[in-house]
Design an enzyme around this catalytic site. Structure first.
Site, short mmCIF file in Angstrom:
data_model
loop_
_atom_site.label_atom_id
_atom_site.label_comp_id
_atom_site.label_asym_id
_atom_site.label_seq_id
_atom_site.Cartn_x
_atom_site.Cartn_y
_atom_site.Cartn_z
N ARG A 88 -6.38 3.83 -9.25
CA ARG A 88 -4.97 3.78 -8.83
C ARG A 88 -4.07 3.72 -10.06
O ARG A 88 -3.44 2.71 -10.35
CB ARG A 88 -4.77 2.60 -7.90
CG ARG A 88 -5.23 3.03 -6.50
CD ARG A 88 -5.15 1.97 -5.50
NE ARG A 88 -4.87 2.54 -4.21
CZ ARG A 88 -4.81 1.84 -3.10
NH1 ARG A 88 -5.00 0.55 -3.12
NH2 ARG A 88 -4.57 2.44 -1.96
N GLN B 63 -1.96 9.19 -8.60
CA GLN B 63 -1.28 8.79 -7.36
C GLN B 63 -1.30 9.90 -6.31
O GLN B 63 -1.48 9.66 -5.13
CB GLN B 63 0.17 8.40 -7.66
CG GLN B 63 0.33 6.91 -7.86
CD GLN B 63 1.75 6.51 -8.15
OE1 GLN B 63 2.65 7.33 -8.19
NE2 GLN B 63 1.94 5.22 -8.37
N ASP C 273 -4.49 9.96 -4.27
CA ASP C 273 -4.91 8.67 -3.72
C ASP C 273 -5.02 8.75 -2.19
O ASP C 273 -4.06 8.55 -1.46
CB ASP C 273 -3.86 7.62 -4.15
CG ASP C 273 -4.23 6.21 -3.74
OD1 ASP C 273 -5.16 6.04 -2.93
OD2 ASP C 273 -3.56 5.27 -4.21
N SER D 181 -4.11 5.52 -0.17
CA SER D 181 -2.68 5.31 0.06
C SER D 181 -2.14 6.27 1.11
O SER D 181 -1.39 5.86 2.00
CB SER D 181 -1.88 5.47 -1.23
OG SER D 181 -2.10 4.37 -2.06
N TYR E 52 -5.14 -6.09 -6.28
CA TYR E 52 -5.68 -6.49 -4.98
C TYR E 52 -5.67 -8.00 -4.85
O TYR E 52 -5.46 -8.73 -5.81
CB TYR E 52 -7.13 -5.98 -4.85
CG TYR E 52 -7.20 -4.49 -4.76
CD1 TYR E 52 -6.83 -3.82 -3.59
CD2 TYR E 52 -7.61 -3.73 -5.85
CE1 TYR E 52 -6.87 -2.45 -3.51
CE2 TYR E 52 -7.66 -2.35 -5.78
CZ TYR E 52 -7.30 -1.72 -4.60
OH TYR E 52 -7.33 -0.35 -4.53
#
Ligand code: NAD
Length: 441
Positions: free
Chosen positions: A121, A126, A129, A132, A227
């Site tokens: 990430r 991005q 991803d 996401s 996270y």
């Protein structure tokens, strides 16, 4: 350079790994693209559109034959990709933890399996991803599902007959899915509160117009890589106390809390559900990882004795098959662009690229990813089902350790011939009054 797109064979999978839009772009990169007939059917992408985009639409055998790259949503079985070129890249979500034996089979089949969910990430990645893109849609759909099952209006309405009060929505876990759920609920006019164990989430919740709630006893439980870490017993008790007081006053609760490499934390007890008013709705987006709610039945909608509906759908992005496929396919295309030499019109993988190193699971007949331990899998299958250790995030490690076991997409029995079986139909919401029927999803 041939790219193959197969029809998904996992039960309940509605998405497809390439759309006519990305097929045209792949052809623009110099690829020859073959699409299995019906691959996009459940995502409302007809064969004719793929053909118009320049793909050769045919049966599975013709599609896979000699493919240098195979694009998939879920990990295919080794037998499904038999006929692909030696060393072909098989790119999709691989769900390797608990499925080490199947990863080993792909290695044995001589293909290079690439796990998109291990994409780091970082800013450069991005656009690739998949976690996401799919979580965003799941967060949106969770609110839509809740609104559909809710017997009242979401926004405040001032009518000649009086005022309807806005619904109160509580979002637990303000990561990608949770933030999208907050934004969606706000757009529908609800009063939104949210909680997370990462202090950084407070600002993000507020920026979307939600009210962030967190107990003083829990300062910040951020782990590595953005996270959350698992809470201590004391922290769990403090959080439960906060939630118990708040949840009884909520109309809709959306839970999205996850911890890398661990089963989903249990945040909502049966007693908390019992404290909610009849007609309240809970959507448990963590159902695939066991659920955040004690009473969630993964894959089902249940209504409790006190009239609370708990929705535990699996593969929620698959409920928005068209949008989910579009975003997923673009994620794959963005990654493929980095693997192809546009001038030479051929595959040119830089095996030292951090994106490649983080995502490649098998190569040259062996399992090469440091986090996938195959030795234990055949000898002790029970042990192999255990979640991966939460600390598994090393430099070359995945951005996120995948769930221990994802019940979302069950494989057809080994004896069955999946090639002849159409994938299960799209899992759309049942009529809201049918919730009591415990419909299996
Ligand atoms: P996730 O799916 O792992 O977890 C969902 C949310 O649950 C997280 O916000 C987590 O903090 C929360 N959670 C865990 N335990 C909880 C508990 N007991 N109670 C309440 N909430 C709990 O997370 P995600 O959506 O994948 O996002 C994780 C992080 O990655 C976020 O910080 C996000 O902003 C970041 N991110 C970065 C990028 C990037 O830079 N490219 C892309 C996507 C996400």
């Amino acid at each position: 350079m041939k790219i193959a797109v197969l029809r998904e064979r996992s039960e309940g999978e509605t998405r497809v790994a390439a759309t006519p839009e990305t097929v045209a772009k792949l052809i623009g990169l110099g690829a020859e693209v073959a699409v299995e007939a019906g691959a996009g059917e459940l995502a409302r992408l007809p064969d004719a559109d793929y053909a118009t985009a320049g793909a050769a639409v045919g049966n599975a055998a013709a599609t896979i034959k000699g493919a240098d790259i195979v694009l998939a949503v879920r990990r295919p079985l080794a037998r499904d990709i038999a006929g692909a070129a030696e060393g072909a890249l098989v790119i999709g979500t691989m769900d390797p933890y608990g499925n080490e034996g199947e990863i080993a089979s792909l290695a044995k089949a001589g293909v290079t399996a690439v796990a998109m969910e291990f994409m780091p990430r970082i800013t450069r990645a991005q656009v690739m991803d998949v976690l996401s893109s799919q979580a965003n849609l799941a967060g949106y759909q969770a609110v839509i599902d809740a609104a559909g099952a809710f017997d009242r209006a979401m926004p405040m309405m001032m009518t000649a007959a009086g005022t309807v009060r806005p619904a109160k929505v509580f979002v637990m876990g303000a990561g990608v899915a949770g933030l999208q759920a907050i934004a969606t609920a706000k757009r529908l006019g609800a009063v939104v509160t949210a909680t997370d164990v990462r202090a950084a989430a407070a600002e993000q919740v507020a920026s979307l117009g939600g009210k962030f709630i967190m107990t003083d006893a829990l300062k910040d439980a951020s782990g590595t890589g953005g996270y959350a870490r698992e809470l201590t017993k004391e922290e769990q008790a403090a959080q439960a106390e906060l939630v118990a007081g708040h949840i009884a006053k909520q109309d809709i609760v959306i839970t999205t809390a996850l911890i890398p490499g661990r089963p989903a934390p249990k945040l909502v007890s049966a007693a908390m559900v019992a404290s909610m008013a009849p007609g309240s709705v809970i959507v448990d987006l963590a159902a695939e990882r066991g659920g955040n709610v004690e009473l969630t039945q993964p894959g089902s909608v249940v209504t409790t004795a006190n009239g609370v509906t708990i929705i535990g759908y699996l593969n929620v992005p698959g409920r928005l098959a068209t949008s989910a496929s579009q975003l997923y396919a673009r994620n794959l295309f963005a990654f493929l662009e980095t693997l192809i030499d546009k001038k030479e019109k051929r595959l040119a993988v830089n095996w030292d690229d951090e994106l490649v190193k983080a995502t490649v699971l098998t190569r040259g007949g062996a399992v090469v990813h440091p986090n996938i331990k195959v030795e234990a899998a055949p000898a002790a299958p029970a042990a192999a089902k255990k979640p991966a250790p939460a600390k598994a995030e090393t430099a070359a490690a995945p951005a996120k350790a995948a769930p221990a076991k994802k019940p979302a997409a069950k494989r057809p029995a080994a004896k069955a011939d999946p090639a002849d079986k159409p994938a299960a139909p799209a899992a759309k919401a049942p009529a809201k009054k049918a919730a009591t029927a415990k419909g299996k999803k």
